[in-house]
Design a protein around this motif. Structure first.
Motif, PDB file in Angstrom:
ATOM      1  N   MET A   1       0.849  -1.173   0.000  1.00 44.01           N
ATOM      2  CA  MET A   1       0.000   0.000   0.000  1.00 44.01           C
ATOM      3  C   MET A   1       0.889   1.228   0.000  1.00 44.01           C
ATOM      4  SD  MET A   1      -3.182  -1.235   0.807  1.00 44.01           S
ATOM      5  CE  MET A   1      -3.586  -2.916   1.152  1.00 44.01           C
ATOM      6  N   VAL A   2       0.609   2.103  -0.903  1.00 42.50           N
ATOM      7  CA  VAL A   2       1.309   3.375  -0.967  1.00 42.50           C
ATOM      8  C   VAL A   2       0.270   4.480  -1.074  1.00 42.50           C
ATOM      9  CG1 VAL A   2       3.414   2.419  -1.999  1.00 42.50           C
ATOM     10  CG2 VAL A   2       1.597   3.274  -3.480  1.00 42.50           C
TER      11      VAL A   2
ATOM     12  N   LEU B   1      -6.506 -11.923   4.443  1.00 45.50           N
ATOM     13  CA  LEU B   1      -5.725 -12.876   3.653  1.00 45.50           C
ATOM     14  C   LEU B   1      -4.786 -13.727   4.520  1.00 45.50           C
ATOM     15  CD1 LEU B   1      -4.841 -10.617   0.587  1.00 45.50           C
ATOM     16  CD2 LEU B   1      -6.763 -12.210   0.867  1.00 45.50           C
ATOM     17  N   ASP B   2      -4.792 -13.463   5.827  1.00 45.57           N
ATOM     18  CA  ASP B   2      -3.939 -14.175   6.772  1.00 45.57           C
ATOM     19  C   ASP B   2      -2.477 -14.120   6.330  1.00 45.57           C
ATOM     20  OD1 ASP B   2      -3.411 -15.559   9.117  1.00 45.57           O
ATOM     21  OD2 ASP B   2      -3.604 -17.520   8.150  1.00 45.57           O
ATOM     22  N   LEU B   3      -2.025 -12.879   6.066  1.00 48.49           N
ATOM     23  CA  LEU B   3      -0.655 -12.644   5.642  1.00 48.49           C
ATOM     24  C   LEU B   3       0.067 -11.762   6.656  1.00 48.49           C
ATOM     25  CD1 LEU B   3      -1.208 -11.854   1.847  1.00 48.49           C
ATOM     26  CD2 LEU B   3      -0.211 -13.925   2.839  1.00 48.49           C
ATOM     27  N   PRO B   4       1.392 -11.869   6.734  1.00 52.87           N
ATOM     28  CA  PRO B   4       2.139 -10.975   7.624  1.00 52.87           C
ATOM     29  C   PRO B   4       2.038  -9.538   7.143  1.00 52.87           C
ATOM     30  CG  PRO B   4       3.608 -12.585   6.570  1.00 52.87           C
ATOM     31  CD  PRO B   4       2.232 -12.835   6.051  1.00 52.87           C
ATOM     32  N   LEU B   5       1.911  -8.633   8.104  1.00 50.19           N
ATOM     33  CA  LEU B   5       1.800  -7.205   7.807  1.00 50.19           C
ATOM     34  C   LEU B   5       3.116  -6.524   8.160  1.00 50.19           C
ATOM     35  CD1 LEU B   5       0.325  -4.607   7.063  1.00 50.19           C
ATOM     36  CD2 LEU B   5      -0.711  -4.633   9.344  1.00 50.19           C
ATOM     37  N   ILE B   6       3.681  -5.805   7.206  1.00 51.80           N
ATOM     38  CA  ILE B   6       4.921  -5.081   7.415  1.00 51.80           C
ATOM     39  C   ILE B   6       4.633  -3.594   7.275  1.00 51.80           C
ATOM     40  CG2 ILE B   6       7.202  -4.564   6.485  1.00 51.80           C
ATOM     41  CD1 ILE B   6       5.821  -7.985   6.047  1.00 51.80           C
ATOM     42  N   HIS B   7       4.854  -2.851   8.360  1.00 53.26           N
ATOM     43  CA  HIS B   7       4.773  -1.390   8.326  1.00 53.26           C
ATOM     44  C   HIS B   7       6.198  -0.881   8.143  1.00 53.26           C
ATOM     45  CE1 HIS B   7       0.594  -1.172   9.617  1.00 53.26           C
ATOM     46  NE2 HIS B   7       0.874  -1.967  10.626  1.00 53.26           N
ATOM     47  N   LEU B   8       6.497  -0.326   6.992  1.00 54.61           N
ATOM     48  CA  LEU B   8       7.865   0.116   6.717  1.00 54.61           C
ATOM     49  C   LEU B   8       8.344   1.201   7.678  1.00 54.61           C
ATOM     50  CD1 LEU B   8       8.031   0.014   2.830  1.00 54.61           C
ATOM     51  CD2 LEU B   8       9.049  -1.572   4.480  1.00 54.61           C
ATOM     52  N   ASP B   9       7.449   2.014   8.206  1.00 53.01           N
ATOM     53  CA  ASP B   9       7.856   3.019   9.199  1.00 53.01           C
ATOM     54  C   ASP B   9       8.558   2.359  10.394  1.00 53.01           C
ATOM     55  OD1 ASP B   9       6.984   5.249   7.825  1.00 53.01           O
ATOM     56  OD2 ASP B   9       5.064   5.373   8.896  1.00 53.01           O
ATOM     57  N   ARG B  10       8.099   1.185  10.782  1.00 55.21           N
ATOM     58  CA  ARG B  10       8.702   0.488  11.931  1.00 55.21           C
ATOM     59  C   ARG B  10      10.136   0.052  11.633  1.00 55.21           C
ATOM     60  NH1 ARG B  10       5.575  -0.730  16.104  1.00 55.21           N
ATOM     61  NH2 ARG B  10       6.869  -2.476  16.757  1.00 55.21           N
ATOM     62  N   HIS B  11      10.464  -0.093  10.372  1.00 55.97           N
ATOM     63  CA  HIS B  11      11.814  -0.514   9.990  1.00 55.97           C
ATOM     64  C   HIS B  11      12.721   0.674   9.668  1.00 55.97           C
ATOM     65  CE1 HIS B  11      10.795  -4.787   9.842  1.00 55.97           C
ATOM     66  NE2 HIS B  11       9.603  -4.340   9.474  1.00 55.97           N
ATOM     67  N   TYR B  12      12.134   1.779   9.258  1.00 48.32           N
ATOM     68  CA  TYR B  12      12.925   2.939   8.849  1.00 48.32           C
ATOM     69  C   TYR B  12      13.313   3.831  10.022  1.00 48.32           C
ATOM     70  CZ  TYR B  12      14.405   7.087   6.318  1.00 48.32           C
ATOM     71  OH  TYR B  12      15.133   8.141   5.847  1.00 48.32           O
ATOM     72  N   TRP B  13      12.357   4.098  10.892  1.00 46.88           N
ATOM     73  CA  TRP B  13      12.591   5.063  11.968  1.00 46.88           C
ATOM     74  C   TRP B  13      13.176   4.403  13.205  1.00 46.88           C
ATOM     75  CZ3 TRP B  13      12.744   9.772  10.425  1.00 46.88           C
ATOM     76  CH2 TRP B  13      11.939  10.187   9.368  1.00 46.88           C
TER      77      TRP B  13
ATOM     78  N   GLY C   1      -5.048   6.347   4.448  1.00 47.77           N
ATOM     79  CA  GLY C   1      -5.676   5.130   4.941  1.00 47.77           C
ATOM     80  C   GLY C   1      -4.861   3.872   4.692  1.00 47.77           C
ATOM     81  N   LYS C   2      -3.584   4.025   4.367  1.00 44.63           N
ATOM     82  CA  LYS C   2      -2.732   2.873   4.045  1.00 44.63           C
ATOM     83  C   LYS C   2      -2.638   1.878   5.195  1.00 44.63           C
ATOM     84  CE  LYS C   2       0.969   5.268   3.388  1.00 44.63           C
ATOM     85  NZ  LYS C   2       0.518   6.616   3.717  1.00 44.63           N
ATOM     86  N   SER C   3      -2.348   2.365   6.382  1.00 41.52           N
ATOM     87  CA  SER C   3      -2.136   1.467   7.525  1.00 41.52           C
ATOM     88  C   SER C   3      -3.422   0.749   7.912  1.00 41.52           C
ATOM     89  CB  SER C   3      -1.581   2.241   8.719  1.00 41.52           C
ATOM     90  OG  SER C   3      -0.322   2.779   8.391  1.00 41.52           O
ATOM     91  N   THR C   4      -4.505   1.468   7.939  1.00 43.10           N
ATOM     92  CA  THR C   4      -5.795   0.862   8.283  1.00 43.10           C
ATOM     93  C   THR C   4      -6.180  -0.197   7.257  1.00 43.10           C
ATOM     94  OG1 THR C   4      -6.488   2.914   9.344  1.00 43.10           O
ATOM     95  CG2 THR C   4      -8.229   1.363   8.737  1.00 43.10           C
ATOM     96  N   LEU C   5      -6.055   0.141   5.998  1.00 39.57           N
ATOM     97  CA  LEU C   5      -6.401  -0.807   4.944  1.00 39.57           C
ATOM     98  C   LEU C   5      -5.444  -1.994   4.941  1.00 39.57           C
ATOM     99  CD1 LEU C   5      -8.247  -1.512   2.598  1.00 39.57           C
ATOM    100  CD2 LEU C   5      -6.770  -0.108   1.117  1.00 39.57           C
ATOM    101  N   SER C   6      -4.160  -1.748   5.123  1.00 39.89           N
ATOM    102  CA  SER C   6      -3.176  -2.837   5.166  1.00 39.89           C
ATOM    103  C   SER C   6      -3.509  -3.838   6.259  1.00 39.89           C
ATOM    104  CB  SER C   6      -1.775  -2.284   5.406  1.00 39.89           C
ATOM    105  OG  SER C   6      -1.355  -1.488   4.349  1.00 39.89           O
ATOM    106  N   HIS C   7      -3.891  -3.314   7.401  1.00 35.45           N
ATOM    107  CA  HIS C   7      -4.256  -4.181   8.524  1.00 35.45           C
ATOM    108  C   HIS C   7      -5.429  -5.088   8.150  1.00 35.45           C
ATOM    109  CE1 HIS C   7      -4.746  -5.447  12.674  1.00 35.45           C
ATOM    110  NE2 HIS C   7      -6.032  -5.220  12.525  1.00 35.45           N
ATOM    111  N   GLU C   8      -6.436  -4.510   7.535  1.00 41.52           N
ATOM    112  CA  GLU C   8      -7.616  -5.288   7.153  1.00 41.52           C
ATOM    113  C   GLU C   8      -7.291  -6.314   6.075  1.00 41.52           C
ATOM    114  OE1 GLU C   8     -11.529  -6.741   7.024  1.00 41.52           O
ATOM    115  OE2 GLU C   8     -10.371  -5.689   8.557  1.00 41.52           O
ATOM    116  N   VAL C   9      -6.500  -5.940   5.101  1.00 42.05           N
ATOM    117  CA  VAL C   9      -6.125  -6.867   4.030  1.00 42.05           C
ATOM    118  C   VAL C   9      -5.298  -8.018   4.590  1.00 42.05           C
ATOM    119  CG1 VAL C   9      -4.784  -7.104   1.900  1.00 42.05           C
ATOM    120  CG2 VAL C   9      -6.320  -5.150   2.204  1.00 42.05           C
ATOM    121  N   ALA C  10      -4.327  -7.703   5.440  1.00 43.62           N
ATOM    122  CA  ALA C  10      -3.497  -8.752   6.041  1.00 43.62           C
ATOM    123  C   ALA C  10      -4.350  -9.711   6.875  1.00 43.62           C
ATOM    124  CB  ALA C  10      -2.398  -8.125   6.893  1.00 43.62           C
ATOM    125  N   ARG C  11      -5.318  -9.153   7.598  1.00 48.01           N
ATOM    126  CA  ARG C  11      -6.208  -9.995   8.411  1.00 48.01           C
ATOM    127  C   ARG C  11      -7.038 -10.916   7.520  1.00 48.01           C
ATOM    128  NH1 ARG C  11     -11.255 -10.493   9.906  1.00 48.01           N
ATOM    129  NH2 ARG C  11     -11.992  -8.701   8.734  1.00 48.01           N
TER     130      ARG C  11
END
Length: 165
Positions: free
Chosen positions: A1-2, A20-32, A8-18
């Motif tokens: 999601m970009v 599809l039962d896929l791991p969710l990666i928030h790039l902010d958590r890796h960058y900052w 609404g990227k984070s909110t939508l990503s969370h719902e999509v990951a839920r």
């Protein structure tokens, strides 16, 4: 999601990951790093390359300098693209909501903040940043499919095509 902050990227990503039962990666958590210290660019690219090499994921974040690593590994690029006034309203609301509680998509030590530079980035995203997403998509090999969501109704319709958990 970009897409723009507040799109609404984070909110939508969370719902999509839920769904599809896929791991969710928030790039902010890796960058900052704590205190909003940016990661070393080479280290961050290497980390993103490793994450993108995983077999399946839902990834949330812009970081245009890593689109060349992510897009060839993606099946789908979701561009959250609502009007800029809505994005601005959402980032202001988000700041209020998270004034005392940390956001789950940010690393520890990075409290929600807003400054004039950030608000300008949100305002100018459609003109200054969105075209970079399309440019990266045009050269990605293989090229993932694109879904562009401009309105809440678009999001609802697209989510309705996904399985529910």
């Amino acid at each position: 999601m970009v897409g723009s902050p507040g799109a609404g990227k984070s909110t939508l990503s969370h719902e999509v990951a839920r769904r599809l039962d896929l791991p969710l990666i928030h790039l902010d958590r890796h960058y900052w790093r704590p205190g909003w210290v940016a990661s070393d660019e080479a280290r961050f690219r290497a980390e993103v390359a490793g994450i993108a090499a995983r077999p399946a994921w839902v990834m949330d974040g812009n970081y245009g300098a890593t689109l060349d690593l992510r897009l060839p590994r993606a099946d789908l690029l979701v561009l959250c693209d609502p009007p800029r006034l809505l994005c601005l309203a959402r980032v202001l609301r988000r700041r209020w909501v998270h004034r005392a509680t940390p956001r789950s998509d940010l690393p520890a030590g990075c409290p929600e903040r807003i400054d004039l530079e950030f608000l300008r980035y949100v305002w100018h995203y459609p003109r200054r940043s969105r075209h970079r997403v399309f440019a990266a998509l045009d050269v990605a090999t293989p090229r993932p499919a694109l879904v562009r969501l401009r309105r809440r109704a678009d999001v609802r319709r697209w989510l309705a095509t996904l399985p529910t958990a």
